[in-house]
Each structure stands twice: as structure tokens, then as C-alpha cells.
Design an enzyme around this catalytic site. Structure first.
Site, PDB file in Angstrom:
ATOM      1  N   ARG A  70     -10.131  35.010 -14.318  1.00 41.92           N
ATOM      2  CA  ARG A  70     -10.423  33.586 -14.386  1.00 41.92           C
ATOM      3  C   ARG A  70      -9.828  32.939 -13.136  1.00 41.92           C
ATOM      4  O   ARG A  70      -8.849  33.444 -12.572  1.00 41.92           O
ATOM      5  CB  ARG A  70      -9.808  32.955 -15.628  1.00 41.92           C
ATOM      6  CG  ARG A  70     -10.264  33.557 -16.954  1.00 41.92           C
ATOM      7  CD  ARG A  70      -9.523  32.897 -18.115  1.00 41.92           C
ATOM      8  NE  ARG A  70      -9.953  33.396 -19.422  1.00 41.92           N
ATOM      9  CZ  ARG A  70      -9.347  34.378 -20.083  1.00 41.92           C
ATOM     10  NH1 ARG A  70      -8.276  34.962 -19.564  1.00 41.92           N
ATOM     11  NH2 ARG A  70      -9.794  34.775 -21.268  1.00 41.92           N
ATOM     12  N   HIS A 101     -16.165  31.596 -11.852  1.00 37.08           N
ATOM     13  CA  HIS A 101     -16.403  32.308 -13.110  1.00 37.08           C
ATOM     14  C   HIS A 101     -17.614  33.236 -13.017  1.00 37.08           C
ATOM     15  O   HIS A 101     -17.718  34.198 -13.774  1.00 37.08           O
ATOM     16  CB  HIS A 101     -16.596  31.299 -14.244  1.00 37.08           C
ATOM     17  CG  HIS A 101     -15.899  31.700 -15.515  1.00 37.08           C
ATOM     18  ND1 HIS A 101     -14.527  31.797 -15.617  1.00 37.08           N
ATOM     19  CD2 HIS A 101     -16.384  32.052 -16.732  1.00 37.08           C
ATOM     20  CE1 HIS A 101     -14.201  32.176 -16.848  1.00 37.08           C
ATOM     21  NE2 HIS A 101     -15.307  32.334 -17.536  1.00 37.08           N
ATOM     22  N   ARG A 141     -16.525  36.667 -12.424  1.00 34.87           N
ATOM     23  CA  ARG A 141     -15.991  37.285 -13.646  1.00 34.87           C
ATOM     24  C   ARG A 141     -17.142  37.798 -14.520  1.00 34.87           C
ATOM     25  O   ARG A 141     -17.090  38.916 -15.040  1.00 34.87           O
ATOM     26  CB  ARG A 141     -15.149  36.251 -14.394  1.00 34.87           C
ATOM     27  CG  ARG A 141     -14.553  36.709 -15.722  1.00 34.87           C
ATOM     28  CD  ARG A 141     -13.605  35.618 -16.217  1.00 34.87           C
ATOM     29  NE  ARG A 141     -13.273  35.715 -17.622  1.00 34.87           N
ATOM     30  CZ  ARG A 141     -12.259  36.457 -18.105  1.00 34.87           C
ATOM     31  NH1 ARG A 141     -11.532  37.182 -17.294  1.00 34.87           N
ATOM     32  NH2 ARG A 141     -11.997  36.450 -19.398  1.00 34.87           N
ATOM     33  N   TYR A 148     -22.057  39.848 -23.132  1.00 38.57           N
ATOM     34  CA  TYR A 148     -22.571  40.572 -21.967  1.00 38.57           C
ATOM     35  C   TYR A 148     -23.597  41.623 -22.348  1.00 38.57           C
ATOM     36  O   TYR A 148     -24.363  42.076 -21.508  1.00 38.57           O
ATOM     37  CB  TYR A 148     -21.407  41.210 -21.195  1.00 38.57           C
ATOM     38  CG  TYR A 148     -20.486  40.164 -20.621  1.00 38.57           C
ATOM     39  CD1 TYR A 148     -20.869  39.413 -19.521  1.00 38.57           C
ATOM     40  CD2 TYR A 148     -19.254  39.882 -21.211  1.00 38.57           C
ATOM     41  CE1 TYR A 148     -20.042  38.425 -19.011  1.00 38.57           C
ATOM     42  CE2 TYR A 148     -18.428  38.895 -20.711  1.00 38.57           C
ATOM     43  CZ  TYR A 148     -18.827  38.167 -19.616  1.00 38.57           C
ATOM     44  OH  TYR A 148     -18.028  37.174 -19.123  1.00 38.57           O
TER      45      TYR A 148
END
Length: 298
Positions: free
Chosen positions: A148, A244, A247, A279
């Protein structure tokens, strides 16, 4: 109890009892202040212990006209948490939010970058400038470790365990985890430390911060956003990206290449596997490949 006192007590509870980060606490308090401002605007004299269901329902109805469903759901969740806290402290016996339902919202799939796009962004960094080596190390760390942005800016030199191929990361609620780091990532961090960072006049209390600005102070989150936005503009990338995004790309690419979901969960610092499972939905082709590879009836 007035609203000012309630806000102070609630902030203390969120920080001490629940161990939430400053950013998370600020979001809770900001949403609560929306209700307080609403009461002031309409001259409704109801304190935290007296406010009733009718008033909060009217507030939610009115705010739904000016915010999107996702923001509305967040506000409802935050207010429910506040009144639950009052009940927990034996200050109220009821929660006026109990019968208020959040709007149905679909789970937003995260934006991701292709490996080629990440390479293009990194290659667009001007390494002739001192901050170039720093920015390359930053992007490599965001993508290489799946951090993050708050975790990145708070990285310390003392968090680098390069001999063991790990870095120590402090995440939400000050929870710490060890994240593996690749040789290429270590290489670019070391270049930045040796060729750029040690030449800076480092300010007091920032001596252990890894990534510094030109004045020798810890970088801000906003600066990381700015660096990435400028690089995206430089290469003509049309996607709306942020720190982000790296990430998300980290997790997606690991999953696409066969990484275990539990391992990804640990590296990302997700408390629940449900958060990591988003994901799985990013690239359904991966699911087909898994079925074809592992199912006995191919």
C-alpha cells in the site's frame, strides 16, 4: 454527551481499542461529521444519545441524492459502527441504524497494468535526475512487494532484511508482516541508497526513513501519486492509475502465474481471504487454465 465529546471519545476508541490507522479513523470521523453538519443545517437539536431512527433515515435519504451508492454504503456502515460503540459503552440501548439497509453495489474489480505497461512506466523515469533513481526504486517496490502507498512511505532502513530476502512492512492497524523481496528490487533500492540518499542532508527524525524528498524528509503519499500520474502522462497511458494499481497488478500477475491464493493473502496483509479472492475475478482465463491443468477429466 454532545457531539464534540462523542467524536473525541470515538476517535480514542478506534485508535486504542480497535487499533485502526489514522487514515481509517479519519474516514470514520469524516462520515460522522456529515451527520453532524446535517443536524446543524436543519437546526435539529438531537444529541448522540437522543438522535432517533426517523432523523437518521431522513439524513441517509437526503445524502443519497448527492453521493454515489458506494459512498452511501460506507457512510451507513460507519454510522452503524458509531452507534454500536455507544451501545457497547452502555450509553445507548438501541441502534437507530438497525433498519437502514445499505444500497446494493457490485464489487468493483481493481484496475491492473500489463507487465509491458509497468516496464514502460519504469523506463520513462529520467535517471539523469537524482530523484530518478529514487522513483525507480519506489515503482519497483510497489510492484515487487505489493505494498500500500502508506506502507511504502513508512518503510524504514531498519525494515530492510536483505540478507534474508525480506522487508518488514507495517500495515493497517500497525500490524506488521514480512514480505519477500526479489534480487532486482534489492538492486534498485541499494542503488538509490548508495548513489542518492546518502548525499542528502537528512532532517532530524527522518534518519531511518527509506524514501526521502530533496529536503531530506519522509515522502508523502501525495508525492507518490504525483510521480505516477506524471509518468502515465509521459507515456500516454490512458488508464487512470494510482500507487494502488501496482498492488493490484502484483496480486493479479502472481495469481495468473500460478501462485497460491493464501500466499498472496499473506503478502498483501489481508485479514480475510475473501478480500484476496477479488483477484480471482480479474482474469477468468486463469480459472480455465487451472481446471484444464488439474482436473482428472481433461
Amino acid at each position: 454527551m454532545n457531539w464534540k465529546q462523542a467524536l473525541q471519545d470515538y476517535k480514542y476508541y478506534l485508535s486504542i481499542e480497535r487499533g485502526l490507522s489514522e487514515n481509517t479513523i479519519s474516514s470514520y470521523i469524516l462520515d460522522l461529521k456529515k451527520l453532524i453538519n446535517y443536524l446543524n443545517d436543519y437546526e435539529i437539536d438531537q444529541k448522540p444519545l437522543q438522535i432517533n431512527q426517523e432523523t437518521v433515515q431522513k439524513f441517509i435519504y437526503d445524502i443519497a441524492k448527492i453521493v454515489n451508492p458506494r459512498s452511501q454504503a460506507r457512510i451507513i456502515s460507519g454510522l452503524k459502527g458509531f452507534f454500536t460503540y455507544l451501545i457497547f459503552e452502555d450509553l445507548r440501548t438501541d441502534n437507530p441504524m438497525d433498519l437502514i439497509e445499505a444500497p446494493k453495489i457490485g464489487r468493483k474489480l481493481p484496475d491492473t497494468l500489463a507487465v509491458e505497461e509497468i516496464n514502460d512506466l519504469i523506463n520513462a523515469i529520467d535517471l539523469s535526475l537524482p530523484q530518478g533513481e529514487r522513483n525507480r526504486a519506489i515503482l519497483e517496490t510497489l510492484y515487487g512487494c505489493g505494498l500500500r502507498v502508506s506502507e511504502l512511505v513508512n518503510l524504514k532502513l531498519s525494515d530492510l532484511y536483505f540478507d534474508e530476502d525480506f522487508i518488514k512492512v507495517t500495515g493497517k492497524g500497525d500490524k506488521q508482516r514480512f514480505v519477500p523481496i526479489s534480487n532486482i528490487n534489492k538492486k534498485y533500492i541499494n542503488i538509490y541508497i548508495k548513489e542518492v540518499r546518502h548525499k542528502l542532508k537528512i532532517q532530524k527524525e527522518h534518519e531511518d526513513c527509506l524514501f526521502l524528498n530533496r529536503r531530506g524528509k519522509q515522502l508523502t503519499r501525495a508525492m507518490i501519486f504525483t510521480v505516477i500520474k506524471r509518468l502515465a502522462e509521459k507515456i500516454g497511458l490512458e488508464k487512470n492509475i494510482s500507487p494502488h494499481t501496482f498492488r493490484h497488478s502484483f496480486a493479479t500477475h502472481l495469481l495468473e502465474n500460478g501462485a497460491d491464493l493464501r500466499a498472496i493473502q499473506q503478502m498483501l496483509g489481508h485479514e480475510s481471504i475473501t478480500t484476496t479472492e477479488i483477484y480471482v475475478h480479474v482474469n477468468r482465463t486463469h480459472l480455465t487454465n487451472v481446471l484444464n491443468k488439474f482436473h482428472p477429466r481433461k
